[in-house]
Scaffold this motif. Structure first.
Motif, PDB file in Angstrom:
ATOM      1  N   ALA A  78       1.100  -1.238  -0.035  1.00 35.15           N
ATOM      2  CA  ALA A  78      -0.100  -0.033  -0.020  1.00 35.15           C
ATOM      3  C   ALA A  78       0.956   1.244   0.013  1.00 35.15           C
ATOM      4  CB  ALA A  78      -0.899  -0.057   1.084  1.00 35.15           C
ATOM      5  N   GLU A  87      -1.200   6.065  -6.092  1.00 33.68           N
ATOM      6  CA  GLU A  87      -2.648   5.704  -5.695  1.00 33.68           C
ATOM      7  C   GLU A  87      -3.115   6.641  -4.511  1.00 33.68           C
ATOM      8  OE1 GLU A  87      -1.925   1.345  -4.486  1.00 33.68           O
ATOM      9  OE2 GLU A  87      -1.474   1.204  -6.426  1.00 33.68           O
ATOM     10  N   MET A  89      -4.471   8.221  -1.165  1.00 30.15           N
ATOM     11  CA  MET A  89      -4.078   7.895   0.264  1.00 30.15           C
ATOM     12  C   MET A  89      -5.259   8.770   1.027  1.00 30.15           C
ATOM     13  SD  MET A  89      -3.095   6.149   2.946  1.00 30.15           S
ATOM     14  CE  MET A  89      -1.629   5.281   2.387  1.00 30.15           C
ATOM     15  N   SER A  90      -6.468   8.074   1.290  1.00 28.96           N
ATOM     16  CA  SER A  90      -7.385   8.849   2.206  1.00 28.96           C
ATOM     17  C   SER A  90      -6.919   8.817   3.647  1.00 28.96           C
ATOM     18  CB  SER A  90      -8.549   8.340   1.787  1.00 28.96           C
ATOM     19  OG  SER A  90      -8.807   7.046   2.280  1.00 28.96           O
ATOM     20  N   ARG A  93      -7.984   5.318   4.823  1.00 34.75           N
ATOM     21  CA  ARG A  93      -6.989   4.231   4.389  1.00 34.75           C
ATOM     22  C   ARG A  93      -5.780   4.227   5.025  1.00 34.75           C
ATOM     23  NH1 ARG A  93      -4.548   3.307  -1.919  1.00 34.75           N
ATOM     24  NH2 ARG A  93      -3.555   1.487  -1.471  1.00 34.75           N
ATOM     25  N   LEU A  96      -6.129   2.755   8.451  1.00 35.51           N
ATOM     26  CA  LEU A  96      -6.112   1.370   8.503  1.00 35.51           C
ATOM     27  C   LEU A  96      -4.917   0.756   8.226  1.00 35.51           C
ATOM     28  CD1 LEU A  96      -9.368   1.006   6.481  1.00 35.51           C
ATOM     29  CD2 LEU A  96      -9.189   0.390   8.763  1.00 35.51           C
ATOM     30  N   VAL A  97      -4.191   1.406   7.338  1.00 35.29           N
ATOM     31  CA  VAL A  97      -2.749   0.864   7.244  1.00 35.29           C
ATOM     32  C   VAL A  97      -1.829   1.055   8.627  1.00 35.29           C
ATOM     33  CG1 VAL A  97      -0.251   1.265   6.294  1.00 35.29           C
ATOM     34  CG2 VAL A  97      -2.460   1.259   4.762  1.00 35.29           C
TER      35      VAL A  97
END
Length: 111
Positions: A78, A87, A89-90, A93, A96-97
């Protein structure tokens, strides 16, 4: 001796997780086998990743080892996606990572 072996196993597991990110990243570039460099990188990375997981599994319970290996690979993939492939990256997100990394740290602390 058991202390050194267990810590070595965690290092091997971490490295194996990074190789997992390597093979998932290489997979993006294989292009149906036409990109030989990416194919070689994939084969080397997947072999190293699985081999290191197998070695770590000798000293760490396999369920824990697999969860940590997959988590490290997923988090690193990710991060690579955001850093190298634009990509998105909110905030969710990213959290969560971070949570995934926190779970990995928790499994290590309990292991």
């Amino acid at each position: 001796m058991a202390f050194w072996a267990a810590n070595w196993a965690w290092g091997a597991l971490f490295l194996g997780g990074l190789f997992e990110a390597g093979f998932t990243t290489a997979l993006r570039h294989i292009d149906g086998g036409r990109n030989i460099g990416a194919l070689i990188a994939f084969l080397v990375s997947v072999t190293a990743s699985m081999g290191l997981l197998a070695l770590a599994g000798r000293h760490i319970p396999m369920g824990t080892a697999y969860a940590v290996w997959a988590g490290i690979g997923a988090a690193a993939t990710a991060i690579i996606g955001v850093a190298c492939y634009a990509e998105p990256m909110s905030l969710v997100r990213g959290l969560l990572v971070i949570g995934l990394i926190g779970c990995i740290v928790g499994l290590k602390a309990l292991g």
